[in-house]
Scaffold this active site. Structure first.
Site, PDB file in Angstrom:
ATOM      1  CB  THR A 125      39.112  33.680  40.332  1.00  0.00           C
ATOM      2  OG1 THR A 125      39.807  34.667  39.575  1.00  0.00           O
ATOM      3  CG2 THR A 125      40.137  32.648  40.787  1.00  0.00           C
ATOM      4  CG  ASP A 126      39.291  36.085  35.419  1.00  0.00           C
ATOM      5  OD1 ASP A 126      39.872  36.181  36.521  1.00  0.00           O
ATOM      6  OD2 ASP A 126      39.058  37.071  34.691  1.00  0.00           O
ATOM      7  CD  GLU A 127      43.741  36.563  39.605  1.00  0.00           C
ATOM      8  OE1 GLU A 127      44.748  36.041  40.104  1.00  0.00           O
ATOM      9  OE2 GLU A 127      43.365  37.717  39.874  1.00  0.00           O
ATOM     10  CE1 TYR A 153      42.224  34.376  45.253  1.00  0.00           C
ATOM     11  CE2 TYR A 153      42.797  35.092  43.041  1.00  0.00           C
ATOM     12  CZ  TYR A 153      41.844  34.810  43.993  1.00  0.00           C
ATOM     13  OH  TYR A 153      40.509  34.946  43.688  1.00  0.00           O
ATOM     14  CE  LYS A 157      38.875  31.195  44.519  1.00  0.00           C
ATOM     15  NZ  LYS A 157      37.830  31.223  45.600  1.00  0.00           N
TER      16      LYS A 157
END
Ligand code: NAD
Ligand code: DAU
Length: 340
Positions: A125-127, A153, A157
């Site tokens: 994810t870009d997060e 979260y 990741k």
């Protein structure tokens, strides 16, 4: 080819399975999913009886079971979508995020090492890049942006991504990682912004916007994400990370207003609530690498994608009404009860 798709009963995984079965009917797809609250077997009912599809209820953290499946099926490729994916839930209870997102990834890669594999693909994810300021529209996340996470979260990741990189360098595992921006489209669980606002608006319930509503996300239609992963599997280079995003930044409040308008609901339903803890301000992907190397570009314009998505939720009420009437009610009360 035999491809194991983990988390295929969830939002993006199921859309990916539909894409692969349509575009590569010669491949055999095995969906491995634990069926957590976010997994829904009814999503897969249209493909369940296909001869080249198999569903297996399994936890990616269950080493013995995962090894057993590899021994039986000898997969060529593993695409790992399985994850705890909701930021708010990670703030309330981080532990399961560490188990599934980190340990589960390690178990899958250990199985790949033990039994041999052509490609392990990690859906990230870009997060993992943290956030960008609102007043610097010139800044974007590239693959070289340092990992800098905000929530349990995104930290889980990012940890998994580091582990994937380590398995490549240490054991020579042929891995790829994709880091995508916010997806929207059919079969997204109604705890996420777009389906939550559609479901609430249709029920004339308050639309809970966190903080000032000015946080920005870079929205991509789910099918475009699936096409990008398919391309990475075919032509991506082992050991590489590919960012996926559509240069489609939108403020949360603008999305919610757009949904109100499309459904003919009053903006007075919008209710500003307490902000998410550690709320990332802006995400914005630079997709130059995947465009340059693999020729990928998003095909669905947001105006068309959101129209299709709203239409889908209107015509598939049976799918999401069952969800919002069950265990989700307890979550919703706990999450939003004290805020509105
Ligand atoms: P989702 O929550 O809709 O689906 C997750 C699926 O994983 C569910 O079917 C669930 O049952 C399954 N699962 C959870 N724990 C499991 C376990 N231990 N073993 C086996 N299966 C398990 O998630 P999503 O939105 O489809 O996201 C899929 C992946 O894409 C995730 O890895 C997420 O981090 C990543 N991602 C999501 C987005 C987005 O906008 N939704 C954007 C970028 C990346
Ligand atoms: O960027 C990719 C990520 O996008 C994925 O890795 C995650 O799995 C996925 O859940 C998503 O994370 P976000 O936190 O960006 O998505 P969410 O739909 O939860 O929230 C989008 C924005 O809307 C965010 O700024 C918070 C806000 N929001 C969300 C909800 C659920 C609200 O204002 N009100 C809400 O009720």
């Amino acid at each position: 080819m035999t491809i194991i798709v983990t988390g295929g009963a969830g939002f993006i995984g199921s859309n990916f399975i539909f894409h692969m079965l349509k575009e590569h009917p010669e491949d055999r797809i095995i969906c491995l999913d634990k069926l957590t609250y976010a997994g829904n077997l009814s999503t897969l009912k249209g493909v369940m009886d296909l001869p080249n599809f198999r569903f297996v209820k399994m936890d990616i953290c269950d080493r013995e079971a995962v090894y057993g499946l590899f021994e039986e099926e000898h997969p060529d490729v593993v695409v790992n979508f399985a994850a705890e994916s909701h930021v708010d839930r990670s703030i309330a209870n981080p532990e399961i995020f560490l188990e599934t997102n980190i340990i589960g990834t390690a178990v899958l890669m250990d199985a790949c090492r033990k039994y041999g594999i052509e490609r392990y693909h990690q859906v990230s994810t870009d997060e993992v890049y943290g956030d960008l300021p609102l007043d610097r529209p010139d800044l974007f996340f590239t693959e070289k942006t340092p990992l800098h996470t905000s929530s349990p979260y995104s930290s889980s990741k990012a940890s998994a991504d580091l582990l994937v990189g380590a398995y490549h360098r240490t054991y020579g595992l042929p891995v790829t990682i994709s880091r995508c921006s916010n997806n929207y489209g059919p079969y997204q669980f109604p705890e996420k912004l777009i389906p939550l606002m559609i479901a609430n608006a249709l029920a004339d319930k308050p639309l809970p916007v966190y903080g000032d509503g000015k946080n920005v996300r870079d929205w991509l239609y789910v099918e475009d994400h699936c096409k990008a992963i398919d391309l990475i599997l075919q032509h991506g280079r082992a050991g590489e990370v590919y960012n996926i995003g559509g240069h489609n930044e939108m403020g949360n409040i603008d999305i919610v207003k757009l949904i109100c308008k499309a459904l003919g609901k009053p903006e007075s339903l919008i209710t500003y609530v307490q902000d998410r803890k550690g709320h990332d301000r802006r995400y914005a992907i630079d997709p130059a690498k995947i465009h340059g190397e693999l020729g990928w570009l998003p095909e669905t314009k947001f105006a068309d994608g959101i129209k299709k998505t709203i239409e889908w939720y209107l015509t598939h009420k049976d799918w999401w009404e069952e969800i919002v009437s069950g265990e989700y009610q307890t979550y919703y009360e706990k999450m939003y009860g004290g805020k509105m």
